[in-house]
Enzyme design. Structure first.
Site, PDB file in Angstrom:
ATOM      1  CE  LYS A   1      -3.217   6.714  11.974  1.00  0.00           C
ATOM      2  NZ  LYS A   1      -2.605   5.267  11.988  1.00  0.00           N
TER       3      LYS A   1
ATOM      4  CE  LYS B   1      -1.744   1.621   3.679  1.00  0.00           C
ATOM      5  NZ  LYS B   1      -1.963   1.849   5.155  1.00  0.00           N
TER       6      LYS B   1
ATOM      7  CG  HIS C   1      -4.935  -2.455   7.242  1.00  0.00           C
ATOM      8  ND1 HIS C   1      -3.905  -3.287   6.320  1.00  0.00           N
ATOM      9  CD2 HIS C   1      -4.233  -1.554   7.535  1.00  0.00           C
ATOM     10  CE1 HIS C   1      -2.909  -2.657   6.161  1.00  0.00           C
ATOM     11  NE2 HIS C   1      -2.937  -1.249   6.989  1.00  0.00           N
TER      12      HIS C   1
HETATM   13  P1  NDP Z   1      11.437   5.814   2.491  1.00  0.00           P
HETATM   14  O1  NDP Z   1      11.141   7.235   1.781  1.00  0.00           O
HETATM   15  O2  NDP Z   1      11.922   5.608   3.970  1.00  0.00           O
HETATM   16  O3  NDP Z   1      12.320   5.269   1.344  1.00  0.00           O
HETATM   17  C1  NDP Z   1      12.347   5.023   0.216  1.00  0.00           C
HETATM   18  C2  NDP Z   1      13.377   4.138  -0.411  1.00  0.00           C
HETATM   19  O4  NDP Z   1      13.237   4.026  -1.841  1.00  0.00           O
HETATM   20  C3  NDP Z   1      14.917   4.844   0.017  1.00  0.00           C
HETATM   21  O5  NDP Z   1      15.633   3.659   0.111  1.00  0.00           O
HETATM   22  C4  NDP Z   1      15.187   5.658  -1.363  1.00  0.00           C
HETATM   23  O6  NDP Z   1      16.434   5.589  -1.404  1.00  0.00           O
HETATM   24  C5  NDP Z   1      14.678   4.696  -2.350  1.00  0.00           C
HETATM   25  N1  NDP Z   1      14.309   5.207  -3.547  1.00  0.00           N
HETATM   26  C6  NDP Z   1      13.548   6.302  -3.830  1.00  0.00           C
HETATM   27  N2  NDP Z   1      13.301   6.880  -5.118  1.00  0.00           N
HETATM   28  C7  NDP Z   1      14.180   6.055  -5.515  1.00  0.00           C
HETATM   29  C8  NDP Z   1      14.619   5.713  -7.174  1.00  0.00           C
HETATM   30  N3  NDP Z   1      14.133   6.735  -8.160  1.00  0.00           N
HETATM   31  N4  NDP Z   1      15.204   4.512  -7.529  1.00  0.00           N
HETATM   32  C9  NDP Z   1      15.771   3.892  -6.649  1.00  0.00           C
HETATM   33  N5  NDP Z   1      15.563   4.071  -5.004  1.00  0.00           N
HETATM   34  C10 NDP Z   1      14.778   5.060  -4.736  1.00  0.00           C
HETATM   35  O7  NDP Z   1      10.040   5.155   2.314  1.00  0.00           O
HETATM   36  P2  NDP Z   1       9.422   3.918   3.216  1.00  0.00           P
HETATM   37  O8  NDP Z   1      10.431   2.753   3.244  1.00  0.00           O
HETATM   38  O9  NDP Z   1       8.601   4.306   4.252  1.00  0.00           O
HETATM   39  O10 NDP Z   1       8.245   3.429   2.216  1.00  0.00           O
HETATM   40  C11 NDP Z   1       8.368   2.709   0.888  1.00  0.00           C
HETATM   41  C12 NDP Z   1       7.219   2.169   0.414  1.00  0.00           C
HETATM   42  O11 NDP Z   1       6.417   1.382   1.232  1.00  0.00           O
HETATM   43  C13 NDP Z   1       6.161   3.549   0.312  1.00  0.00           C
HETATM   44  O12 NDP Z   1       5.364   3.346  -0.894  1.00  0.00           O
HETATM   45  C14 NDP Z   1       5.400   3.521   1.530  1.00  0.00           C
HETATM   46  O13 NDP Z   1       4.036   4.180   1.332  1.00  0.00           O
HETATM   47  C15 NDP Z   1       5.248   1.995   1.679  1.00  0.00           C
HETATM   48  N6  NDP Z   1       4.776   1.499   2.837  1.00  0.00           N
HETATM   49  C16 NDP Z   1       5.856   1.917   3.962  1.00  0.00           C
HETATM   50  C17 NDP Z   1       5.570   1.341   5.476  1.00  0.00           C
HETATM   51  C18 NDP Z   1       6.460   1.932   6.367  1.00  0.00           C
HETATM   52  O14 NDP Z   1       6.279   1.384   7.514  1.00  0.00           O
HETATM   53  N7  NDP Z   1       7.511   2.543   6.218  1.00  0.00           N
HETATM   54  C19 NDP Z   1       4.479   0.589   5.794  1.00  0.00           C
HETATM   55  C20 NDP Z   1       3.416   0.245   4.582  1.00  0.00           C
HETATM   56  C21 NDP Z   1       3.748   0.873   3.150  1.00  0.00           C
HETATM   57  P3  NDP Z   1      17.310   6.889  -2.119  1.00  0.00           P
HETATM   58  O15 NDP Z   1      16.636   8.100  -1.673  1.00  0.00           O
HETATM   59  O16 NDP Z   1      18.762   6.767  -1.678  1.00  0.00           O
HETATM   60  O17 NDP Z   1      17.185   6.367  -3.523  1.00  0.00           O
HETATM   61  C1  BG6 Z   2      -0.584   1.066   8.303  1.00  0.00           C
HETATM   62  C2  BG6 Z   2      -1.157   2.373   8.538  1.00  0.00           C
HETATM   63  O1  BG6 Z   2      -1.072   0.326   7.023  1.00  0.00           O
HETATM   64  O2  BG6 Z   2      -1.221   0.285   9.409  1.00  0.00           O
HETATM   65  C3  BG6 Z   2      -0.898   3.229   9.735  1.00  0.00           C
HETATM   66  O3  BG6 Z   2      -0.603   3.120   7.248  1.00  0.00           O
HETATM   67  C4  BG6 Z   2      -1.160   2.251  10.707  1.00  0.00           C
HETATM   68  O4  BG6 Z   2      -1.576   4.254   9.719  1.00  0.00           O
HETATM   69  C5  BG6 Z   2      -0.902   0.924  10.563  1.00  0.00           C
HETATM   70  O5  BG6 Z   2      -0.906   2.691  11.962  1.00  0.00           O
HETATM   71  C6  BG6 Z   2      -1.471  -0.167  11.749  1.00  0.00           C
HETATM   72  O6  BG6 Z   2      -0.849  -1.347  11.815  1.00  0.00           O
HETATM   73  P1  BG6 Z   2      -0.763  -2.329  12.951  1.00  0.00           P
HETATM   74  O7  BG6 Z   2       0.024  -3.506  12.596  1.00  0.00           O
HETATM   75  O8  BG6 Z   2       0.149  -1.342  14.031  1.00  0.00           O
HETATM   76  O9  BG6 Z   2      -2.155  -2.603  13.377  1.00  0.00           O
END
Ligand code: NDP
Ligand code: BG6
Length: 483
Positions: A331, A149, A241
């Site tokens: 939240k 997502k 979810h």
């Molecule tokens: P971050 O911003 O922390 O990380 C993004 C990553 O992508 C970095 O490693 C960045 O490194 C890399 N990146 C960005 N642009 C490029 C590019 N053009 N080419 C190659 N690498 C690239 O994001 P998150 O890890 O938090 O989230 C990633 C995805 O997962 C998102 O879509 C988010 O919505 C989804 N997600 C995240 C959750 C979480 O708990 N964090 C939970 C559920 C979903 P660099 O800048 O060096 O390229």
């Molecule tokens: C994520 C939502 O997908 O699920 C968050 O983006 C939320 O806003 C989270 O807090 C909740 O997950 P869990 O596993 O902590 O219930």
């Protein structure tokens, strides 16, 4: 009884965005735990890609620190295993929008290992990565692609995303993660329903008065305001979810525990959902009350994005017509608590007329915390003095009942291993995601049309007052959001 671990075949897992928050906090610690449990083979390789220039050694150090942070207990992180795990890691500097780095990546992949690509980057990059993997020949007919997502912002964008992915990958190669499906208790819901003869005959509108699904969180949107304000509780939690919880609770028994058998049944539930009217929805936004409110964490001081939503959902099919599903999520509520409560009807005729108002039986499936199942029963109050009745819980905590099975694994541990095993049962199919968005869009449209603001609610409570009225007018009440 010790949990049985079946090792998966060796694999090459490429994580685009391997230096990001999701990779460091969830994916890599989960893989480490799977190696520790003997499920991830020691010759598996994990290749992270990101734009930032970094040596392999520096990446390994970054992940060592991530393991220390997210698996804080030293005894859970034996040094020799950390060393073995870090050896499995590699890094390629690569901008997925550019042409450099792909040959380097190709040189690190083996022909005889299972190949999976985890897109841990923003969804705007999914299409470009999928077509690049296809053009460069890195995607083989058996390789898997994993996305997470937000899978679209609405029906149209979800269809476009599916189109982009399916231009380069077959549906059987696409793994759409909803991490709730990886939660042990969510899978237990299927076991409870379909491995026990006890409940299924009663699991319908004839015997069930209503169902309540609650996903309450005590955290606010701090630090995620930018993303959250464009999303809101409906897109962030309900479309995915909560929809999955509702489907697993309401679906018909699939003929087999196989990916399409399960997903076909879930899809039928989504397609049977009635449109929800504006009177059947309540939106809330937490206000400042001694601490920052929602509006303090987002850019738009006039934001109408909901941090709480409650809905009355009706399913128009033979099993459920007339039995509403009330769902709510928010939240900054009193506590973090998720549960599915199935409230049964009262007995058709009471032979204890002197006993006034009684409640029907209730089956509570607690998803988190303290996962377990409670069955609310009515029994006789002990002692002389007439037939007095009282309610007691038949309570099973999974932690107690399954103490010898070890710690409950994180959802990502299960899901990433299922990707390698090639089992899509716990992943969403494209048509399921689209159908969920089509239903969600209609609700969002009623809100846009009304122009109403979300109801303010106090942090630390159980949500806006109007959410109580949603059930009161049906003669029912929400279960407490308890600590
Ligand atoms: P971050 O911003 O922390 O990380 C993004 C990553 O992508 C970095 O490693 C960045 O490194 C890399 N990146 C960005 N642009 C490029 C590019 N053009 N080419 C190659 N690498 C690239 O994001 P998150 O890890 O938090 O989230 C990633 C995805 O997962 C998102 O879509 C988010 O919505 C989804 N997600 C995240 C959750 C979480 O708990 N964090 C939970 C559920 C979903 P660099 O800048 O060096 O390229
Ligand atoms: C994520 C939502 O997908 O699920 C968050 O983006 C939320 O806003 C989270 O807090 C909740 O997950 P869990 O596993 O902590 O219930």
């Amino acid at each position: 009884m010790v949990a049985r671990t079946i090792p998966v075949e060796t694999f090459d897992l490429v994580i685009f965005g391997g230096t990001g928050d999701l990779a460091r906090r969830k994916i890599l610690p989960s893989l480490f735990r799977r190696m520790r449990e003997g499920q991830m083979p020691t010759d598996a390789r994990i290749i992270a890609c990101a734009r930032g220039k970094m040596s392999r050694k520096a990446f390994q150090q970054m992940i060592r620190e991530a393991l220390e942070e997210f698996i804080p207990n030293d005894t859970d992180r034996p040094e020799d295993l950390v060393g073995t795990f870090l050896k499995a890691l590699d890094f390629v500097t690569l901008d997925v929008m550019g042409t450099q780095g792909w040959d380097d990546l190709a040189g690190k992949l083996r022909d005889d290992a299972i190949r999976a690509f985890y897109l841990s980057v923003g969804p705007g990059l999914f299409g470009a990565i999928a077509s690049k993997l296809s053009e460069t020949g890195l995607a083989t007919p058996e390789s898997r692609i994993v996305v997470e997502k937000p899978l679209g912002h609405d029906y149209t964008s979800a269809c476009e995303l599916n189109r982009q992915l399916s231009a380069s990958f077959d549906e059987h190669q696409i793994y759409r993660i909803d991490h709730y499906l990886g939660k042990e208790t969510v899978q237990n819901l299927m076991a409870l329903r379909f491995a026990n003869a006890l409940f299924e005959p009663l699991w319908n509108a004839q015997h069930i008065d209503h169902v309540q699904i609650t996903v309450a969180e005590s955290i606010g949107v701090e630090g995620r305001g930018g993303y959250y304000d464009k999303s809101g509780a409906m897109r962030d939690m309900v479309q995915n979810h909560i929809m999955q919880l509702l489907c697993l609770t309401a679906m018909e028994p699939p003929a087999r525990f196989e990916p399409d058998a399960v997903r076909d049944e879930k899809l039928k539930v989504i397609r049977a959902l009635d449109p929800v009217t504006s009177e059947e929805t309540v939106r809330g936004q937490y206000r400042a009350n001694g601490e920052g409110g929602y509006l303090d964490h987002v850019e738009n001081p006039d934001s109408r994005t909901e941090s709480y939503v409650a809905l009355k959902v009706q399913i128009s099919n033979w099993r459920w017509a007339g039995t509403p599903f009330y769902v709510r999520t928010g939240k900054k509520l009193r506590s973090r608590m998720s549960e599915i409560a199935v409230i049964f009807k009262e007995v058709p005729h009471s032979i204890f007329p002197e006993v006034s108002q009684r409640k029907g039986n209730a089956l509570i499936i607690r998803l988190q915390p303290d996962e377990g199942i409670t069955l609310r029963m009515t029994i006789k109050d002990p002692g002389p003095g007439g037939m007095r009745l009282r309610e007691v819980p038949l309570d099973m905590s999974f932690a107690d009942a399954l103490a010898d099975a070890g710690a409950v694994p994180d959802a990502y541990e299960r899901l990433v291993m299922d990707v390698i095993r090639g089992n899509q049962t716990l992943f969403m199919r494209g048509d399921e995601v689209e159908a969920a968005w089509a239903w969600t869009d209609a609700i969002l449209a009623t809100w846009d049309d009304s122009g109403d603001r979300p109801h303010p609610y106090d942090p630390g409570g159980s949500g806006p007052e109007d959410a109580l009225a949603l059930l009161h007018r049906d003669g029912r009440r929400w279960r407490e959001v308890e600590t």
